[in-house]
Write an enzyme that holds these catalytic residues in place. Structure first.
Site, PDB file in Angstrom:
ATOM      1  N   GLY A 106       0.837  -1.195   0.000  1.00 40.17           N
ATOM      2  CA  GLY A 106       0.000   0.000   0.000  1.00 40.17           C
ATOM      3  C   GLY A 106       0.871   1.244   0.000  1.00 40.17           C
ATOM      4  O   GLY A 106       2.024   1.217   0.466  1.00 40.17           O
ATOM      5  N   SER A 107       0.342   2.338  -0.538  1.00 37.76           N
ATOM      6  CA  SER A 107       1.176   3.539  -0.714  1.00 37.76           C
ATOM      7  C   SER A 107       0.327   4.813  -0.705  1.00 37.76           C
ATOM      8  O   SER A 107       0.640   5.769  -1.405  1.00 37.76           O
ATOM      9  CB  SER A 107       1.928   3.434  -2.032  1.00 37.76           C
ATOM     10  OG  SER A 107       0.989   3.214  -3.073  1.00 37.76           O
ATOM     11  N   ASN A 137      -1.748   7.800   1.833  1.00 34.83           N
ATOM     12  CA  ASN A 137      -1.288   8.799   2.785  1.00 34.83           C
ATOM     13  C   ASN A 137      -0.566   8.141   3.975  1.00 34.83           C
ATOM     14  O   ASN A 137       0.555   8.524   4.343  1.00 34.83           O
ATOM     15  CB  ASN A 137      -2.548   9.563   3.236  1.00 34.83           C
ATOM     16  CG  ASN A 137      -2.267  10.845   3.971  1.00 34.83           C
ATOM     17  OD1 ASN A 137      -2.845  11.083   5.022  1.00 34.83           O
ATOM     18  ND2 ASN A 137      -1.413  11.689   3.451  1.00 34.83           N
ATOM     19  N   TRP A 138      -1.166   7.102   4.541  1.00 33.30           N
ATOM     20  CA  TRP A 138      -0.569   6.410   5.691  1.00 33.30           C
ATOM     21  C   TRP A 138       0.426   5.345   5.218  1.00 33.30           C
ATOM     22  O   TRP A 138       1.478   5.139   5.828  1.00 33.30           O
ATOM     23  CB  TRP A 138      -1.672   5.801   6.547  1.00 33.30           C
ATOM     24  CG  TRP A 138      -1.263   5.171   7.857  1.00 33.30           C
ATOM     25  CD1 TRP A 138      -1.663   3.962   8.337  1.00 33.30           C
ATOM     26  CD2 TRP A 138      -0.423   5.734   8.884  1.00 33.30           C
ATOM     27  NE1 TRP A 138      -1.122   3.737   9.583  1.00 33.30           N
ATOM     28  CE2 TRP A 138      -0.356   4.805   9.944  1.00 33.30           C
ATOM     29  CE3 TRP A 138       0.290   6.934   8.999  1.00 33.30           C
ATOM     30  CZ2 TRP A 138       0.395   5.029  11.110  1.00 33.30           C
ATOM     31  CZ3 TRP A 138       1.040   7.152  10.154  1.00 33.30           C
ATOM     32  CH2 TRP A 138       1.083   6.209  11.193  1.00 33.30           C
ATOM     33  N   GLY A 139       0.099   4.686   4.131  1.00 34.27           N
ATOM     34  CA  GLY A 139       1.006   3.660   3.595  1.00 34.27           C
ATOM     35  C   GLY A 139       2.379   4.245   3.316  1.00 34.27           C
ATOM     36  O   GLY A 139       3.421   3.681   3.688  1.00 34.27           O
ATOM     37  N   PHE A 164      -9.965  -2.515  -0.188  1.00 36.35           N
ATOM     38  CA  PHE A 164      -9.140  -3.150  -1.224  1.00 36.35           C
ATOM     39  C   PHE A 164      -8.355  -4.367  -0.720  1.00 36.35           C
ATOM     40  O   PHE A 164      -7.653  -5.008  -1.484  1.00 36.35           O
ATOM     41  CB  PHE A 164      -8.147  -2.133  -1.800  1.00 36.35           C
ATOM     42  CG  PHE A 164      -8.800  -0.882  -2.316  1.00 36.35           C
ATOM     43  CD1 PHE A 164      -9.864  -0.957  -3.217  1.00 36.35           C
ATOM     44  CD2 PHE A 164      -8.377   0.367  -1.894  1.00 36.35           C
ATOM     45  CE1 PHE A 164     -10.482   0.195  -3.689  1.00 36.35           C
ATOM     46  CE2 PHE A 164      -8.995   1.531  -2.364  1.00 36.35           C
ATOM     47  CZ  PHE A 164     -10.050   1.444  -3.258  1.00 36.35           C
ATOM     48  N   ALA A 197      -1.598  10.921   9.427  1.00 33.75           N
ATOM     49  CA  ALA A 197      -0.407  10.565   8.646  1.00 33.75           C
ATOM     50  C   ALA A 197       0.520  11.756   8.391  1.00 33.75           C
ATOM     51  O   ALA A 197       1.737  11.656   8.588  1.00 33.75           O
ATOM     52  CB  ALA A 197      -0.842   9.933   7.327  1.00 33.75           C
ATOM     53  N   LYS A 216     -13.312   3.811  15.919  1.00 35.29           N
ATOM     54  CA  LYS A 216     -13.222   5.266  16.163  1.00 35.29           C
ATOM     55  C   LYS A 216     -13.600   6.048  14.910  1.00 35.29           C
ATOM     56  O   LYS A 216     -13.969   7.223  14.996  1.00 35.29           O
ATOM     57  CB  LYS A 216     -11.844   5.641  16.698  1.00 35.29           C
ATOM     58  CG  LYS A 216     -10.662   5.423  15.750  1.00 35.29           C
ATOM     59  CD  LYS A 216     -10.422   6.523  14.749  1.00 35.29           C
ATOM     60  CE  LYS A 216      -9.358   6.152  13.744  1.00 35.29           C
ATOM     61  NZ  LYS A 216      -9.224   7.124  12.647  1.00 35.29           N
ATOM     62  N   ASN A 270     -12.347  11.752   8.540  1.00 32.44           N
ATOM     63  CA  ASN A 270     -13.764  11.414   8.751  1.00 32.44           C
ATOM     64  C   ASN A 270     -14.483  12.546   9.456  1.00 32.44           C
ATOM     65  O   ASN A 270     -15.588  12.933   9.068  1.00 32.44           O
ATOM     66  CB  ASN A 270     -13.867  10.121   9.584  1.00 32.44           C
ATOM     67  CG  ASN A 270     -13.447   8.909   8.790  1.00 32.44           C
ATOM     68  OD1 ASN A 270     -14.162   8.464   7.902  1.00 32.44           O
ATOM     69  ND2 ASN A 270     -12.258   8.390   9.077  1.00 32.44           N
TER      70      ASN A 270
HETATM   71  N1  LIG Z   1      -4.206   8.736   6.407  1.00 33.65           N
HETATM   72  C1  LIG Z   1      -4.123   8.692   7.724  1.00 33.65           C
HETATM   73  O1  LIG Z   1      -3.953   9.735   8.396  1.00 33.65           O
HETATM   74  C2  LIG Z   1      -4.180   7.366   8.424  1.00 33.65           C
HETATM   75  C3  LIG Z   1      -3.563   7.248   9.680  1.00 33.65           C
HETATM   76  C4  LIG Z   1      -3.609   6.037  10.343  1.00 33.65           C
HETATM   77  C5  LIG Z   1      -4.244   4.954   9.762  1.00 33.65           C
HETATM   78  N2  LIG Z   1      -4.824   5.093   8.536  1.00 33.65           N
HETATM   79  C6  LIG Z   1      -5.431   3.880   7.958  1.00 33.65           C
HETATM   80  O2  LIG Z   1      -4.499   3.335   7.030  1.00 33.65           O
HETATM   81  C7  LIG Z   1      -5.202   2.643   5.980  1.00 33.65           C
HETATM   82  C8  LIG Z   1      -4.659   3.126   4.657  1.00 33.65           C
HETATM   83  O3  LIG Z   1      -4.973   4.494   4.504  1.00 33.65           O
HETATM   84  P1  LIG Z   1      -4.144   5.495   3.592  1.00 33.65           P
HETATM   85  O4  LIG Z   1      -4.301   6.841   4.242  1.00 33.65           O
HETATM   86  O5  LIG Z   1      -2.782   5.010   3.333  1.00 33.65           O
HETATM   87  O6  LIG Z   1      -4.933   5.420   2.214  1.00 33.65           O
HETATM   88  P2  LIG Z   1      -5.571   6.644   1.362  1.00 33.65           P
HETATM   89  O7  LIG Z   1      -6.804   7.123   2.038  1.00 33.65           O
HETATM   90  O8  LIG Z   1      -4.505   7.626   1.075  1.00 33.65           O
HETATM   91  O9  LIG Z   1      -6.063   5.900   0.026  1.00 33.65           O
HETATM   92  C9  LIG Z   1      -5.437   5.980  -1.178  1.00 33.65           C
HETATM   93  C10 LIG Z   1      -4.740   4.690  -1.535  1.00 33.65           C
HETATM   94  O10 LIG Z   1      -5.675   3.743  -2.052  1.00 33.65           O
HETATM   95  C11 LIG Z   1      -5.092   3.146  -3.195  1.00 33.65           C
HETATM   96  N3  LIG Z   1      -6.081   2.547  -4.077  1.00 33.65           N
HETATM   97  C12 LIG Z   1      -7.039   3.160  -4.821  1.00 33.65           C
HETATM   98  N4  LIG Z   1      -7.734   2.248  -5.533  1.00 33.65           N
HETATM   99  C13 LIG Z   1      -7.192   1.037  -5.217  1.00 33.65           C
HETATM  100  C14 LIG Z   1      -7.481  -0.293  -5.610  1.00 33.65           C
HETATM  101  N5  LIG Z   1      -8.479  -0.579  -6.461  1.00 33.65           N
HETATM  102  N6  LIG Z   1      -6.728  -1.301  -5.085  1.00 33.65           N
HETATM  103  C15 LIG Z   1      -5.736  -1.042  -4.212  1.00 33.65           C
HETATM  104  N7  LIG Z   1      -5.422   0.205  -3.804  1.00 33.65           N
HETATM  105  C16 LIG Z   1      -6.152   1.231  -4.297  1.00 33.65           C
HETATM  106  C17 LIG Z   1      -4.367   4.288  -3.843  1.00 33.65           C
HETATM  107  O11 LIG Z   1      -3.430   3.810  -4.775  1.00 33.65           O
HETATM  108  C18 LIG Z   1      -3.707   4.918  -2.632  1.00 33.65           C
HETATM  109  O12 LIG Z   1      -2.502   4.268  -2.327  1.00 33.65           O
HETATM  110  C19 LIG Z   1      -6.692   2.930   6.213  1.00 33.65           C
HETATM  111  O13 LIG Z   1      -7.289   1.828   6.831  1.00 33.65           O
HETATM  112  C20 LIG Z   1      -6.705   4.128   7.163  1.00 33.65           C
HETATM  113  O14 LIG Z   1      -7.814   4.151   8.028  1.00 33.65           O
HETATM  114  C21 LIG Z   1      -4.786   6.268   7.848  1.00 33.65           C
HETATM  115  O1  LIG Z   2      -8.169  10.855   8.776  1.00 32.21           O
HETATM  116  P1  LIG Z   2      -8.908   9.696   9.387  1.00 32.21           P
HETATM  117  O2  LIG Z   2     -10.255  10.069   9.906  1.00 32.21           O
HETATM  118  O3  LIG Z   2      -8.909   8.498   8.468  1.00 32.21           O
HETATM  119  O4  LIG Z   2      -8.050   9.317  10.676  1.00 32.21           O
HETATM  120  C1  LIG Z   2      -6.661   9.233  10.543  1.00 32.21           C
HETATM  121  C2  LIG Z   2      -6.040   8.401  11.616  1.00 32.21           C
HETATM  122  O5  LIG Z   2      -6.665   7.154  11.718  1.00 32.21           O
HETATM  123  C3  LIG Z   2      -5.993   9.109  12.932  1.00 32.21           C
HETATM  124  O6  LIG Z   2      -5.314   8.312  13.863  1.00 32.21           O
END
Ligand SMILES: NC(=O)c1ccc[n+]([C@@H]2O[C@H](COP(=O)([O-])OP(=O)(O)OC[C@H]3O[C@@H](n4cnc5c(N)ncnc54)[C@H](O)[C@@H]3O)[C@@H](O)[C@H]2O)c1
Ligand SMILES: O=P(O)(O)OC[C@H](O)CO
Length: 421
Positions: free
Chosen positions: A17-18, A20-22, A120, A176, A278, A345
């Site tokens: 995964g890649s 925002n958090w990835g 996904f 992230a 949450k 969210n």
């Molecule tokens: N962003 C944050 O601040 C944050 C922080 C902590 C945890 N998380 C959790 O981490 C997890 C990943 O979130 P994120 O922020 O990295 O994602 P994101 O919200 O940035 O989503 C975009 C990602 O989804 C991918 N994508 C789109 N279509 C796809 C498909 N068909 N198959 C596979 N990938 C596809 C994109 O390439 C991109 O890498 C989530 O469960 C989220 O709740 C997020």
């Molecule tokens: O931006 P959200 O609502 O997906 O939350 C991001 C992180 O999960 C916060 O810890």
């Protein structure tokens, strides 16, 4: 065949995964693989769901004279050492390699860090079946739950079962972009490895300590629905002795940074549920904030939310989950606070109420391809609660679902939380 000496091999890490958090976790991990060269191969593979991306005109990377138009995101990441779409403005360590080929990215990886929007993951795991080393170990950074006909499952468990590996969980109060900017935060990593992985025992008395992982608690609920599922039943291939043990101290070395403090626990269920649930609460907090109801209303939603998180865990996962994980760890109350302050969210739910527009429209407009997790989790959790006849016992989760469905208005939240009065 001659056996190699203990610790003669290093762990190879792939981030699946890649977004925002990835990408942020890839940065954290790559800094650590470079620092702990005795344990890990320096290069970190990062699987990228390939897409074409046009560098925006306001980016420092935009060069009008030499603009090539839309380019492959992987080529941009590897060339600029920045994920210009999902984590713009953050320089990435050069030992991260963006790879559009999932099977190639995971080749020989002994540690798989799953970090993509939860919708996904099932398809991604299907593509990985039979393609990973059998003794690989996983960590899920995914915040969500998998609900199917047969029940409600944690991603750590569903990944583990689909791939036949052990999978722990990482979750915390971690927006992230703040982590990527190296602003101080904490996280919780739950890892209860099979005993053969751990020459060094995990600390006694750690909440949820159980080398077998979480145990199924409820098997018979109304409707023939199986209830919450939790594995611990995968036939694990032992980690060969040539690799460094994956006990808590070594797992910590993969994620801990001076700006990102890691606390290791064994409660995989609590860590996974805190991160998933949450997101529903953050939507509720956004709804009342969007109405301009102030801090007391938001605090009320958060209080009810944490109580429902604990109740959900205890009702459906029994003794496999520790209340302390929700009340003492970053993945519990701290994540609730940060998510209800500045999470996506929360922000999108607030805008949706203020502007009177559907939240999906706001998500599309505001997030540049990032995905909200709370909306689908609210539907998934509701479909599970309905199946087991327990919607009324979780009034906030149910209220958020009913508002998303358009069956009630955000103004009705107090009444929905007080339905029995
Ligand atoms: N962003 C944050 O601040 C944050 C922080 C902590 C945890 N998380 C959790 O981490 C997890 C990943 O979130 P994120 O922020 O990295 O994602 P994101 O919200 O940035 O989503 C975009 C990602 O989804 C991918 N994508 C789109 N279509 C796809 C498909 N068909 N198959 C596979 N990938 C596809 C994109 O390439 C991109 O890498 C989530 O469960 C989220 O709740 C997020
Ligand atoms: O931006 P959200 O609502 O997906 O939350 C991001 C992180 O999960 C916060 O810890």
């Amino acid at each position: 065949m001659a056996t190699l000496a203990p610790n003669s091999k290093k762990h190879k890490v792939c981030i699946v995964g890649s977004g925002n958090w990835g990408t942020t976790i890839a940065k954290v991990v790559a800094e650590n693989t470079a620092q702990h060269a005795d344990l890990f191969e320096q290069e970190v593979q990062m699987w990228v769901f390939q897409e074409q991306y046009q560098i925006p005109k306001d980016s420092k990377h935009f060069d009008e004279k030499n603009d090539k138009g839309p380019q492959k995101l992987t080529e941009l990441i590897n060339g600029l050492h920045e994920n210009v779409k999902y984590l713009p403005g953050i320089p990435l360590p050069k030992n991260i390699v963006a790879n559009p080929d999932l099977v190639d990215a995971v080749k020989d990886a002994t540690i798989l860090v799953f970090n993509l929007p939860h919708q996904f993951i099932a398809k991604t795991c299907e593509q990985l079946q039979g393609k990973i080393v059998p003794y690989a170990r996983g960590i899920s950074c995914i915040k969500g739950v998998a609900v199917s006909e047969s029940g409600c499952e944690l991603f750590s468990d569903s990944i583990g079962q689909k791939l036949g590996i052990y999978c722990g969980a990482l979750s915390g109060a971690n927006i992230a972009t703040e982590v990527a900017q190296e602003k101080f935060s904490e996280t919780t990593v739950a890892y209860a490895p099979p005993s053969q992985d751990s020459q060094q025992p995990t600390p006694a008395g750690t909440p949820g300590a159980s080398p077998k992982g979480s145990q199924l608690d409820l098997t018979k609920l109304n409707d023939g629905v199986k209830g919450a599922k939790s594995s611990g039943k995968v036939n694990l291939t032992p980690l060969p002795s040539e690799y460094p043990s994956l006990h808590h101290a070594n797992v910590k070395k993969l994620f801990h940074r001076p700006y990102f403090h890691v606390h290791l626990v064994n409660d995989v269920v609590g860590v996974s549920l805190g991160g998933a649930l949450k997101n529903i609460v953050a939507l509720g907090a956004g709804f009342v904030d969007g109405l301009g109801w102030g801090d007391n209303a938001k605090a009320a939603v958060m209080r009810v939310g944490i109580m429902e998180e604990v109740k959900f865990g205890k009702t459906f996962f029994g003794d496999s989950v520790q209340t302390e994980t929700f009340t003492e760890q970053s993945c519990g109350v701290a994540d609730l606070i940060t998510s209800c302050s500045g999470g996506r969210n929360f922000r999108c739910a607030k805008m949706s109420v203020k502007e009177g527009k559907p939240i999906g429209e706001i998500e599309e407009r505001e997030l540049n391809g990032q995905k909200l997790q709370g909306t689908s989790t609210a539907y998934e959790v509701n479909s599970f609660l309905r199946k087991v006849g327990k919607e009324k016992e979780f009034p906030l989760f149910t209220a958020v679902y009913l508002i998303l469905e358009g069956k009630h208005k955000p103004e009705e939240i107090p009444a929905l939380l007080n339905a029995d009065a």
